[in-house]
Design a protein around this motif. Sequence first.
Motif, PDB file in Angstrom:
ATOM      1  N   SER A 111       0.834  -1.191   0.000  1.00 37.78           N
ATOM      2  CA  SER A 111       0.000   0.000   0.000  1.00 37.78           C
ATOM      3  C   SER A 111       0.874   1.249   0.000  1.00 37.78           C
ATOM      4  CB  SER A 111      -0.911   0.005   1.228  1.00 37.78           C
ATOM      5  OG  SER A 111      -0.130   0.036   2.414  1.00 37.78           O
ATOM      6  N   ARG A 112       0.240   2.395  -0.079  1.00 39.59           N
ATOM      7  CA  ARG A 112       0.997   3.638  -0.056  1.00 39.59           C
ATOM      8  C   ARG A 112       1.707   3.834   1.270  1.00 39.59           C
ATOM      9  NH1 ARG A 112      -3.223   7.946  -2.930  1.00 39.59           N
ATOM     10  NH2 ARG A 112      -3.263   6.933  -4.990  1.00 39.59           N
ATOM     11  N   ASP A 113       1.058   3.420   2.344  1.00 41.12           N
ATOM     12  CA  ASP A 113       1.681   3.558   3.664  1.00 41.12           C
ATOM     13  C   ASP A 113       2.915   2.674   3.791  1.00 41.12           C
ATOM     14  OD1 ASP A 113      -0.237   5.368   4.383  1.00 41.12           O
ATOM     15  OD2 ASP A 113      -1.534   3.868   5.333  1.00 41.12           O
ATOM     16  N   GLN A 117       6.688   3.886   4.426  1.00 39.69           N
ATOM     17  CA  GLN A 117       7.448   3.359   5.554  1.00 39.69           C
ATOM     18  C   GLN A 117       8.772   2.767   5.094  1.00 39.69           C
ATOM     19  OE1 GLN A 117       5.388   0.361   7.762  1.00 39.69           O
ATOM     20  NE2 GLN A 117       6.872   0.330   9.432  1.00 39.69           N
ATOM     21  N   ALA A 118       8.751   1.997   4.018  1.00 47.21           N
ATOM     22  CA  ALA A 118       9.983   1.422   3.478  1.00 47.21           C
ATOM     23  C   ALA A 118      10.920   2.513   2.970  1.00 47.21           C
ATOM     24  CB  ALA A 118       9.650   0.439   2.352  1.00 47.21           C
ATOM     25  N   PHE A 119      10.357   3.551   2.364  1.00 46.93           N
ATOM     26  CA  PHE A 119      11.148   4.663   1.857  1.00 46.93           C
ATOM     27  C   PHE A 119      11.854   5.388   2.998  1.00 46.93           C
ATOM     28  CE2 PHE A 119      11.459   9.046   0.132  1.00 46.93           C
ATOM     29  CZ  PHE A 119      12.257   8.768  -0.963  1.00 46.93           C
ATOM     30  N   ASP A 120      11.179   5.520   4.139  1.00 48.19           N
ATOM     31  CA  ASP A 120      11.775   6.195   5.292  1.00 48.19           C
ATOM     32  C   ASP A 120      12.876   5.354   5.934  1.00 48.19           C
ATOM     33  OD1 ASP A 120      10.281   8.491   5.092  1.00 48.19           O
ATOM     34  OD2 ASP A 120       8.650   7.720   6.333  1.00 48.19           O
ATOM     35  N   LEU A 121      12.792   4.038   5.801  1.00 55.69           N
ATOM     36  CA  LEU A 121      13.768   3.160   6.445  1.00 55.69           C
ATOM     37  C   LEU A 121      15.022   2.941   5.609  1.00 55.69           C
ATOM     38  CD1 LEU A 121      11.414   0.420   7.952  1.00 55.69           C
ATOM     39  CD2 LEU A 121      12.497   2.342   9.134  1.00 55.69           C
ATOM     40  N   LEU A 122      15.091   3.528   4.414  1.00 53.03           N
ATOM     41  CA  LEU A 122      16.279   3.368   3.573  1.00 53.03           C
ATOM     42  C   LEU A 122      17.488   4.024   4.241  1.00 53.03           C
ATOM     43  CD1 LEU A 122      14.859   4.069  -0.004  1.00 53.03           C
ATOM     44  CD2 LEU A 122      15.582   1.873   0.923  1.00 53.03           C
ATOM     45  N   MET A 140      13.226  10.071   5.874  1.00 58.11           N
ATOM     46  CA  MET A 140      13.667  10.560   7.172  1.00 58.11           C
ATOM     47  C   MET A 140      15.175  10.827   7.198  1.00 58.11           C
ATOM     48  SD  MET A 140      11.377   8.115   9.681  1.00 58.11           S
ATOM     49  CE  MET A 140      12.125   8.831  11.136  1.00 58.11           C
ATOM     50  N   GLN A 141      15.953  10.008   6.495  1.00 54.15           N
ATOM     51  CA  GLN A 141      17.401  10.203   6.495  1.00 54.15           C
ATOM     52  C   GLN A 141      17.777  11.533   5.857  1.00 54.15           C
ATOM     53  OE1 GLN A 141      20.464   9.824   7.868  1.00 54.15           O
ATOM     54  NE2 GLN A 141      20.168   7.623   7.614  1.00 54.15           N
ATOM     55  N   MET A 142      17.104  11.869   4.752  1.00 57.26           N
ATOM     56  CA  MET A 142      17.375  13.152   4.100  1.00 57.26           C
ATOM     57  C   MET A 142      16.992  14.317   5.011  1.00 57.26           C
ATOM     58  SD  MET A 142      18.426  15.013   1.632  1.00 57.26           S
ATOM     59  CE  MET A 142      18.637  13.987   0.176  1.00 57.26           C
ATOM     60  N   SER A 143      15.869  14.198   5.690  1.00 56.14           N
ATOM     61  CA  SER A 143      15.447  15.262   6.609  1.00 56.14           C
ATOM     62  C   SER A 143      16.467  15.458   7.721  1.00 56.14           C
ATOM     63  CB  SER A 143      14.076  14.933   7.196  1.00 56.14           C
ATOM     64  OG  SER A 143      13.098  14.826   6.176  1.00 56.14           O
ATOM     65  N   SER A 144      17.005  14.346   8.241  1.00 56.97           N
ATOM     66  CA  SER A 144      17.993  14.442   9.305  1.00 56.97           C
ATOM     67  C   SER A 144      19.285  15.083   8.816  1.00 56.97           C
ATOM     68  CB  SER A 144      18.273  13.044   9.866  1.00 56.97           C
ATOM     69  OG  SER A 144      19.293  13.081  10.840  1.00 56.97           O
ATOM     70  N   LEU A 145      19.721  14.707   7.617  1.00 56.01           N
ATOM     71  CA  LEU A 145      20.956  15.278   7.076  1.00 56.01           C
ATOM     72  C   LEU A 145      20.809  16.775   6.816  1.00 56.01           C
ATOM     73  CD1 LEU A 145      22.011  12.466   4.562  1.00 56.01           C
ATOM     74  CD2 LEU A 145      23.023  12.960   6.791  1.00 56.01           C
ATOM     75  N   PHE A 146      19.676  17.184   6.248  1.00 54.97           N
ATOM     76  CA  PHE A 146      19.483  18.602   5.968  1.00 54.97           C
ATOM     77  C   PHE A 146      19.360  19.400   7.264  1.00 54.97           C
ATOM     78  CE2 PHE A 146      16.901  22.343   5.035  1.00 54.97           C
ATOM     79  CZ  PHE A 146      17.646  22.905   4.002  1.00 54.97           C
ATOM     80  N   ARG A 147      18.761  18.800   8.279  1.00 57.59           N
ATOM     81  CA  ARG A 147      18.653  19.505   9.565  1.00 57.59           C
ATOM     82  C   ARG A 147      20.037  19.749  10.160  1.00 57.59           C
ATOM     83  NH1 ARG A 147      15.375  16.253  11.483  1.00 57.59           N
ATOM     84  NH2 ARG A 147      13.514  17.200  10.562  1.00 57.59           N
TER      85      ARG A 147
END
Length: 426
Positions: A111-113, A117-122, A140-147
Amino acid sequence: MMTFYLSSSVSQSWLLVHLFMTLILSLFLMITSFGRKRNKCRKILYLSMFSVLFVLLVILVDAFSMISEGKPYRVLLPVPMWVLWLVVIIADIVVIFEILWLCREKGRTISRDSLKQAFDLLPSGICYFSPSGAVKLCNMQMSSLFRTLAQSDLQTLDELQEALANCNLCGGVIRLSDEGQNYLFPDGKVWHYRKSSITDDNGIVYTEVVFSDMTELYIKNLELEHQISRLNEISAELKHLSDNADILAREKEVLSAKTRLHNRMGAGLIAMRQILQHNQTEETKGAVELFRQSVNAIKNDNDEPQENSEYSKFIQDADAIGIKVNLSGELPEQEEFCNLMILAMRECLTNAVRHANALNLYVTVEKGENSISMKITNDGKAPTTEVVSKGGLYNLYRHIIDCGGNMEIQSKPVFVLTVTLPLSKE
Protein backbone atom coordinates in the motif's frame (compact mmCIF):
# COMPACT_ATOMS: atom_id res chain seq x y z
CA MET A 1 -48.06 -10.85 -1.20
CA MET A 2 -46.51 -9.11 1.82
CA THR A 3 -44.67 -6.00 0.65
CA PHE A 4 -42.62 -3.51 2.65
CA TYR A 5 -45.55 -1.12 2.72
CA LEU A 6 -47.93 -3.72 4.22
CA SER A 7 -45.51 -5.28 6.70
CA SER A 8 -45.37 -4.40 10.38
CA SER A 9 -43.31 -1.50 11.67
CA VAL A 10 -40.98 -3.90 13.52
CA SER A 11 -40.15 -5.77 10.28
CA GLN A 12 -39.64 -2.47 8.50
CA SER A 13 -37.30 -1.20 11.24
CA TRP A 14 -35.17 -4.38 11.22
CA LEU A 15 -34.81 -4.23 7.46
CA LEU A 16 -33.82 -0.55 7.51
CA VAL A 17 -31.23 -1.07 10.28
CA HIS A 18 -29.76 -4.06 8.49
CA LEU A 19 -29.69 -2.15 5.21
CA PHE A 20 -27.96 0.83 6.86
CA MET A 21 -25.20 -1.37 8.36
CA THR A 22 -24.63 -3.06 5.00
CA LEU A 23 -24.40 0.38 3.36
CA ILE A 24 -21.72 1.47 5.87
CA LEU A 25 -19.64 -1.64 5.17
CA SER A 26 -19.96 -1.21 1.41
CA LEU A 27 -18.80 2.40 1.79
CA PHE A 28 -15.75 1.15 3.68
CA LEU A 29 -14.97 -1.32 0.91
CA MET A 30 -15.36 1.34 -1.75
CA ILE A 31 -12.97 3.73 0.02
CA THR A 32 -10.45 0.96 0.63
CA SER A 33 -10.46 -0.06 -3.03
CA PHE A 34 -9.33 3.41 -4.09
CA GLY A 35 -6.35 3.24 -1.71
CA ARG A 36 -5.06 -0.04 -3.08
CA LYS A 37 -3.96 -1.50 -6.37
CA ARG A 38 -7.13 -3.36 -7.23
CA ASN A 39 -8.53 -4.28 -10.60
CA LYS A 40 -11.09 -2.04 -12.25
CA CYS A 41 -13.95 -4.60 -12.05
CA ARG A 42 -13.80 -4.74 -8.26
CA LYS A 43 -13.91 -0.97 -7.99
CA ILE A 44 -16.99 -0.86 -10.25
CA LEU A 45 -18.62 -3.63 -8.19
CA TYR A 46 -18.12 -1.76 -4.90
CA LEU A 47 -19.36 1.52 -6.37
CA SER A 48 -22.45 -0.13 -7.92
CA MET A 49 -23.32 -2.00 -4.74
CA PHE A 50 -23.00 1.15 -2.65
CA SER A 51 -25.17 3.12 -5.10
CA VAL A 52 -27.92 0.47 -5.18
CA LEU A 53 -28.02 0.14 -1.41
CA PHE A 54 -28.01 3.89 -0.95
CA VAL A 55 -30.97 4.41 -3.37
CA LEU A 56 -32.83 1.50 -1.80
CA LEU A 57 -32.30 2.91 1.69
CA VAL A 58 -33.50 6.38 0.68
CA ILE A 59 -36.69 5.02 -0.89
CA LEU A 60 -37.52 2.78 2.07
CA VAL A 61 -36.73 5.44 4.70
CA ASP A 62 -38.97 7.92 2.90
CA ALA A 63 -41.82 5.38 2.73
CA PHE A 64 -41.28 4.40 6.40
CA SER A 65 -41.54 8.02 7.56
CA MET A 66 -44.76 8.55 5.53
CA ILE A 67 -46.35 5.37 6.93
CA SER A 68 -45.37 6.33 10.51
CA GLU A 69 -47.01 9.75 10.16
CA GLY A 70 -50.11 8.36 8.44
CA LYS A 71 -49.53 10.36 5.33
CA PRO A 72 -50.18 9.07 1.82
CA TYR A 73 -47.16 7.45 0.13
CA ARG A 74 -46.16 6.20 -3.29
CA VAL A 75 -45.44 2.55 -3.87
CA LEU A 76 -42.11 2.64 -5.69
CA LEU A 77 -41.01 -0.92 -4.79
CA PRO A 78 -44.01 -3.23 -5.12
CA VAL A 79 -41.90 -6.30 -4.40
CA PRO A 80 -42.28 -8.93 -1.69
CA MET A 81 -40.54 -8.41 1.59
CA TRP A 82 -38.44 -11.52 1.11
CA VAL A 83 -36.91 -10.05 -2.11
CA LEU A 84 -35.69 -7.02 -0.21
CA TRP A 85 -34.20 -9.28 2.48
CA LEU A 86 -32.59 -11.37 -0.24
CA VAL A 87 -30.92 -8.28 -1.73
CA VAL A 88 -29.63 -7.22 1.65
CA ILE A 89 -28.37 -10.74 2.51
CA ILE A 90 -26.56 -11.04 -0.84
CA ALA A 91 -24.93 -7.66 -0.22
CA ASP A 92 -23.96 -8.87 3.27
CA ILE A 93 -22.36 -12.00 1.84
CA VAL A 94 -20.38 -9.99 -0.70
CA VAL A 95 -19.26 -7.51 1.95
CA ILE A 96 -18.23 -10.20 4.45
CA PHE A 97 -16.34 -12.13 1.78
CA GLU A 98 -14.43 -9.03 0.67
CA ILE A 99 -13.62 -8.03 4.26
CA LEU A 100 -12.21 -11.49 4.97
CA TRP A 101 -10.19 -11.32 1.77
CA LEU A 102 -8.80 -7.93 2.78
CA CYS A 103 -7.78 -9.27 6.19
CA ARG A 104 -5.97 -12.17 4.55
CA GLU A 105 -4.19 -9.97 2.00
CA LYS A 106 -3.30 -7.25 4.45
CA GLY A 107 0.26 -8.52 4.97
CA ARG A 108 0.74 -9.54 1.33
CA THR A 109 -0.09 -6.38 -0.56
CA ILE A 110 1.86 -3.14 -0.93
CA SER A 111 0.00 0.00 0.00
CA ARG A 112 1.00 3.64 -0.06
CA ASP A 113 1.68 3.56 3.66
CA SER A 114 3.96 0.54 3.36
CA LEU A 115 5.83 2.23 0.50
CA LYS A 116 6.33 5.38 2.54
CA GLN A 117 7.45 3.36 5.55
CA ALA A 118 9.98 1.42 3.48
CA PHE A 119 11.15 4.66 1.86
CA ASP A 120 11.78 6.20 5.29
CA LEU A 121 13.77 3.16 6.45
CA LEU A 122 16.28 3.37 3.57
CA PRO A 123 19.87 3.98 4.82
CA SER A 124 20.48 6.58 2.09
CA GLY A 125 19.03 10.07 2.12
CA ILE A 126 16.65 10.44 -0.85
CA CYS A 127 14.49 13.36 -1.92
CA TYR A 128 12.46 14.18 -5.03
CA PHE A 129 11.71 17.73 -6.10
CA SER A 130 8.98 18.89 -8.45
CA PRO A 131 9.78 20.97 -11.57
CA SER A 132 9.21 24.11 -9.50
CA GLY A 133 11.82 23.00 -6.94
CA ALA A 134 9.42 22.12 -4.11
CA VAL A 135 9.80 18.91 -2.11
CA LYS A 136 7.64 16.14 -3.53
CA LEU A 137 8.89 13.15 -1.51
CA CYS A 138 11.56 13.04 1.19
CA ASN A 139 12.60 10.26 3.55
CA MET A 140 13.67 10.56 7.17
CA GLN A 141 17.40 10.20 6.50
CA MET A 142 17.37 13.15 4.10
CA SER A 143 15.45 15.26 6.61
CA SER A 144 17.99 14.44 9.30
CA LEU A 145 20.96 15.28 7.08
CA PHE A 146 19.48 18.60 5.97
CA ARG A 147 18.65 19.51 9.56
CA THR A 148 22.35 19.03 10.36
CA LEU A 149 23.31 21.18 7.38
CA ALA A 150 20.92 24.11 7.84
CA GLN A 151 19.23 23.59 11.25
CA SER A 152 15.82 23.73 9.53
CA ASP A 153 13.41 21.57 7.55
CA LEU A 154 13.92 20.99 3.85
CA GLN A 155 11.43 22.86 1.65
CA THR A 156 13.03 23.55 -1.75
CA LEU A 157 15.95 22.44 -3.91
CA ASP A 158 17.51 25.91 -3.74
CA GLU A 159 17.73 25.64 0.05
CA LEU A 160 19.59 22.35 -0.22
CA GLN A 161 22.07 23.65 -2.78
CA GLU A 162 22.70 26.80 -0.75
CA ALA A 163 23.27 24.76 2.40
CA LEU A 164 25.79 22.53 0.59
CA ALA A 165 27.62 25.55 -0.86
CA ASN A 166 27.99 27.15 2.59
CA CYS A 167 28.47 23.98 4.63
CA ASN A 168 32.06 24.91 5.62
CA LEU A 169 30.87 28.15 7.23
CA CYS A 170 28.35 26.63 9.63
CA GLY A 171 26.80 23.36 10.71
CA GLY A 172 30.08 21.56 11.29
CA VAL A 173 29.92 19.80 7.89
CA ILE A 174 33.20 19.70 5.91
CA ARG A 175 33.32 19.40 2.13
CA LEU A 176 36.12 16.94 1.39
CA SER A 177 36.40 17.39 -2.37
CA ASP A 178 34.78 19.54 -5.05
CA GLU A 179 34.87 16.86 -7.74
CA GLY A 180 33.72 13.92 -5.63
CA GLN A 181 30.95 15.84 -3.78
CA ASN A 182 31.85 14.11 -0.49
CA TYR A 183 30.86 15.68 2.85
CA LEU A 184 32.13 14.85 6.33
CA PHE A 185 29.40 15.28 8.98
CA PRO A 186 30.00 15.96 12.69
CA ASP A 187 29.15 12.36 13.64
CA GLY A 188 32.14 11.15 11.59
CA LYS A 189 30.16 9.78 8.65
CA VAL A 190 30.99 10.68 5.06
CA TRP A 191 28.10 11.16 2.61
CA HIS A 192 28.34 11.33 -1.19
CA TYR A 193 25.96 13.80 -2.86
CA ARG A 194 24.44 13.02 -6.25
CA LYS A 195 21.77 14.91 -8.24
CA SER A 196 19.99 13.62 -11.35
CA SER A 197 16.78 14.10 -13.33
CA ILE A 198 14.05 11.50 -13.80
CA THR A 199 10.90 11.56 -15.93
CA ASP A 200 7.60 9.89 -14.97
CA ASP A 201 5.06 8.27 -17.28
CA ASN A 202 3.34 11.62 -17.86
CA GLY A 203 6.53 13.30 -19.05
CA ILE A 204 7.01 15.40 -15.90
CA VAL A 205 10.69 15.88 -15.02
CA TYR A 206 11.60 15.55 -11.34
CA THR A 207 14.94 16.17 -9.65
CA GLU A 208 16.33 13.27 -7.63
CA VAL A 209 18.83 13.97 -4.86
CA VAL A 210 20.62 11.10 -3.11
CA PHE A 211 23.07 11.09 -0.19
CA SER A 212 24.96 7.75 -0.04
CA ASP A 213 26.93 6.61 3.01
CA MET A 214 30.61 6.45 1.96
CA THR A 215 32.12 6.22 5.45
CA GLU A 216 33.63 2.75 5.11
CA LEU A 217 35.02 3.50 1.66
CA TYR A 218 36.47 6.79 2.91
CA ILE A 219 38.22 5.03 5.82
CA LYS A 220 39.59 2.37 3.49
CA ASN A 221 40.86 5.10 1.17
CA LEU A 222 42.67 6.83 4.05
CA GLU A 223 44.25 3.51 5.03
CA LEU A 224 45.29 2.93 1.41
CA GLU A 225 46.90 6.37 1.20
CA HIS A 226 48.78 5.67 4.43
CA GLN A 227 49.97 2.33 3.06
CA ILE A 228 51.06 3.96 -0.22
CA SER A 229 53.02 6.56 1.74
CA ARG A 230 54.65 3.82 3.78
CA LEU A 231 55.44 1.84 0.62
CA ASN A 232 57.06 4.92 -0.90
CA GLU A 233 59.25 5.24 2.17
CA ILE A 234 60.18 1.56 1.98
CA SER A 235 60.89 1.95 -1.75
CA ALA A 236 63.23 4.86 -1.02
CA GLU A 237 65.00 2.80 1.65
CA LEU A 238 65.34 -0.14 -0.73
CA LYS A 239 66.75 2.13 -3.43
CA HIS A 240 69.27 3.47 -0.94
CA LEU A 241 70.22 -0.09 0.04
CA SER A 242 70.44 -1.08 -3.62
CA ASP A 243 72.76 1.83 -4.35
CA ASN A 244 74.92 0.88 -1.39
CA ALA A 245 74.93 -2.72 -2.60
CA ASP A 246 76.16 -1.58 -6.01
CA ILE A 247 78.93 0.42 -4.35
CA LEU A 248 79.92 -2.55 -2.17
CA ALA A 249 79.87 -4.87 -5.18
CA ARG A 250 82.12 -2.47 -7.11
CA GLU A 251 84.54 -2.19 -4.20
CA LYS A 252 84.53 -5.97 -3.84
CA GLU A 253 85.36 -6.46 -7.50
CA VAL A 254 88.12 -3.86 -7.37
CA LEU A 255 89.52 -5.54 -4.25
CA SER A 256 89.42 -8.91 -6.00
CA ALA A 257 91.23 -7.45 -9.04
CA LYS A 258 93.87 -5.88 -6.80
CA THR A 259 94.30 -9.22 -5.03
CA ARG A 260 94.96 -10.90 -8.38
CA LEU A 261 97.43 -8.08 -9.19
CA HIS A 262 99.19 -8.71 -5.90
CA ASN A 263 99.41 -12.43 -6.67
CA ARG A 264 100.91 -11.66 -10.09
CA MET A 265 103.53 -9.45 -8.47
CA GLY A 266 104.35 -12.19 -6.00
CA ALA A 267 104.75 -14.69 -8.80
CA GLY A 268 106.94 -12.21 -10.68
CA LEU A 269 109.23 -11.70 -7.67
CA ILE A 270 109.61 -15.44 -7.27
CA ALA A 271 110.44 -15.72 -11.00
CA MET A 272 113.09 -12.98 -10.71
CA ARG A 273 114.64 -14.84 -7.81
CA GLN A 274 114.84 -17.99 -9.89
CA ILE A 275 116.41 -16.02 -12.77
CA LEU A 276 119.03 -14.58 -10.41
CA GLN A 277 119.76 -18.15 -9.36
CA HIS A 278 120.28 -19.01 -13.06
CA ASN A 279 117.13 -21.16 -13.19
CA GLN A 280 115.36 -19.35 -16.02
CA THR A 281 112.47 -21.30 -17.64
CA GLU A 282 109.54 -20.51 -19.89
CA GLU A 283 107.24 -20.24 -16.86
CA THR A 284 109.51 -17.67 -15.28
CA LYS A 285 109.42 -15.60 -18.48
CA GLY A 286 105.59 -15.52 -18.35
CA ALA A 287 105.61 -14.62 -14.67
CA VAL A 288 108.06 -11.78 -15.33
CA GLU A 289 105.77 -10.45 -18.10
CA LEU A 290 102.80 -10.48 -15.71
CA PHE A 291 104.97 -8.76 -13.11
CA ARG A 292 105.93 -6.07 -15.64
CA GLN A 293 102.26 -5.46 -16.52
CA SER A 294 101.33 -5.20 -12.86
CA VAL A 295 104.11 -2.71 -12.13
CA ASN A 296 103.08 -0.59 -15.11
CA ALA A 297 99.45 -0.62 -13.94
CA ILE A 298 100.45 0.58 -10.48
CA LYS A 299 102.77 3.21 -12.00
CA ASN A 300 99.98 4.54 -14.22
CA ASP A 301 97.55 4.62 -11.30
CA ASN A 302 100.02 6.64 -9.23
CA ASP A 303 100.96 9.01 -12.06
CA GLU A 304 97.40 9.93 -13.04
CA PRO A 305 95.73 12.66 -10.94
CA GLN A 306 92.86 11.58 -8.75
CA GLU A 307 89.60 13.00 -10.16
CA ASN A 308 86.18 13.00 -8.54
CA SER A 309 84.02 12.17 -11.59
CA GLU A 310 82.56 8.67 -11.84
CA TYR A 311 84.06 8.11 -15.27
CA SER A 312 87.55 9.14 -14.06
CA LYS A 313 87.23 6.77 -11.10
CA PHE A 314 86.20 4.02 -13.50
CA ILE A 315 89.24 4.65 -15.74
CA GLN A 316 91.54 4.62 -12.71
CA ASP A 317 90.05 1.34 -11.48
CA ALA A 318 90.42 -0.18 -14.95
CA ASP A 319 94.07 0.90 -15.17
CA ALA A 320 94.69 -0.46 -11.70
CA ILE A 321 93.70 -3.96 -12.80
CA GLY A 322 95.45 -3.73 -16.18
CA ILE A 323 92.48 -3.11 -18.50
CA LYS A 324 92.58 -0.37 -21.13
CA VAL A 325 89.25 1.31 -21.88
CA ASN A 326 88.72 2.44 -25.50
CA LEU A 327 85.79 4.88 -25.62
CA SER A 328 84.29 5.99 -28.95
CA GLY A 329 81.69 8.74 -28.73
CA GLU A 330 80.52 10.91 -25.83
CA LEU A 331 78.62 9.93 -22.73
CA PRO A 332 75.20 11.60 -22.20
CA GLU A 333 75.08 14.90 -20.34
CA GLN A 334 72.19 13.74 -18.15
CA GLU A 335 73.83 12.67 -14.90
CA GLU A 336 71.51 9.75 -14.20
CA PHE A 337 72.01 8.19 -17.65
CA CYS A 338 75.75 8.87 -17.56
CA ASN A 339 76.11 7.08 -14.21
CA LEU A 340 73.97 4.23 -15.54
CA MET A 341 76.27 3.75 -18.55
CA ILE A 342 79.34 3.86 -16.28
CA LEU A 343 77.67 1.19 -14.12
CA ALA A 344 77.23 -0.96 -17.25
CA MET A 345 80.91 -0.46 -18.16
CA ARG A 346 81.97 -1.46 -14.65
CA GLU A 347 79.90 -4.65 -14.86
CA CYS A 348 81.44 -5.50 -18.24
CA LEU A 349 84.90 -4.67 -16.88
CA THR A 350 84.42 -7.09 -14.00
CA ASN A 351 83.18 -9.89 -16.28
CA ALA A 352 85.98 -9.22 -18.81
CA VAL A 353 88.63 -9.75 -16.11
CA ARG A 354 86.88 -12.66 -14.41
CA HIS A 355 85.68 -14.72 -17.38
CA ALA A 356 87.47 -13.53 -20.54
CA ASN A 357 91.00 -12.59 -19.33
CA ALA A 358 90.72 -9.49 -21.54
CA LEU A 359 93.21 -6.63 -21.76
CA ASN A 360 91.06 -4.10 -23.64
CA LEU A 361 87.47 -2.92 -23.20
CA TYR A 362 85.79 -1.32 -26.25
CA VAL A 363 82.91 1.09 -25.64
CA THR A 364 80.96 2.73 -28.49
CA VAL A 365 78.38 5.44 -27.74
CA GLU A 366 75.98 6.54 -30.51
CA LYS A 367 73.40 9.30 -30.17
CA GLY A 368 70.16 9.17 -32.20
CA GLU A 369 67.17 11.48 -32.49
CA ASN A 370 65.19 10.05 -29.58
CA SER A 371 67.66 7.74 -27.84
CA ILE A 372 71.29 7.10 -27.06
CA SER A 373 72.88 3.64 -27.24
CA MET A 374 76.11 2.12 -25.96
CA LYS A 375 77.82 -1.13 -27.07
CA ILE A 376 80.45 -2.77 -24.90
CA THR A 377 82.75 -5.65 -25.92
CA ASN A 378 86.32 -6.87 -25.12
CA ASP A 379 89.30 -8.64 -26.71
CA GLY A 380 89.12 -11.65 -24.44
CA LYS A 381 87.88 -15.14 -25.19
CA ALA A 382 84.29 -15.55 -26.33
CA PRO A 383 81.69 -17.09 -23.97
CA THR A 384 81.30 -20.85 -24.27
CA THR A 385 77.60 -20.76 -23.26
CA GLU A 386 74.74 -18.36 -23.65
CA VAL A 387 75.12 -15.37 -21.31
CA VAL A 388 71.96 -14.74 -19.25
CA SER A 389 71.03 -11.82 -17.02
CA LYS A 390 71.83 -12.82 -13.46
CA GLY A 391 73.70 -11.31 -10.57
CA GLY A 392 75.21 -7.99 -11.57
CA LEU A 393 73.77 -8.09 -15.09
CA TYR A 394 70.27 -8.59 -13.69
CA ASN A 395 70.65 -5.62 -11.31
CA LEU A 396 71.94 -3.54 -14.23
CA TYR A 397 68.94 -4.62 -16.33
CA ARG A 398 66.56 -3.61 -13.54
CA HIS A 399 68.11 -0.12 -13.30
CA ILE A 400 67.91 0.34 -17.08
CA ILE A 401 64.23 -0.71 -17.20
CA ASP A 402 63.41 1.71 -14.36
CA CYS A 403 64.86 4.53 -16.48
CA GLY A 404 62.73 3.55 -19.49
CA GLY A 405 65.60 1.95 -21.42
CA ASN A 406 66.43 -1.49 -22.78
CA MET A 407 69.37 -3.93 -22.53
CA GLU A 408 70.40 -6.69 -24.96
CA ILE A 409 73.11 -9.35 -24.58
CA GLN A 410 74.92 -11.00 -27.52
CA SER A 411 76.95 -14.11 -26.77
CA LYS A 412 78.13 -15.26 -30.24
CA PRO A 413 80.53 -14.81 -32.00
CA VAL A 414 81.74 -12.38 -29.30
CA PHE A 415 80.22 -10.90 -26.19
CA VAL A 416 78.43 -7.58 -26.84
CA LEU A 417 76.28 -5.70 -24.32
CA THR A 418 73.95 -3.07 -25.83
CA VAL A 419 72.25 -0.46 -23.64
CA THR A 420 69.62 1.90 -25.10
CA LEU A 421 68.23 4.87 -23.16
CA PRO A 422 65.71 7.59 -24.13
CA LEU A 423 67.02 11.13 -24.45
CA SER A 424 64.13 12.55 -22.38
CA LYS A 425 62.98 10.61 -19.31
CA GLU A 426 59.22 10.61 -18.61
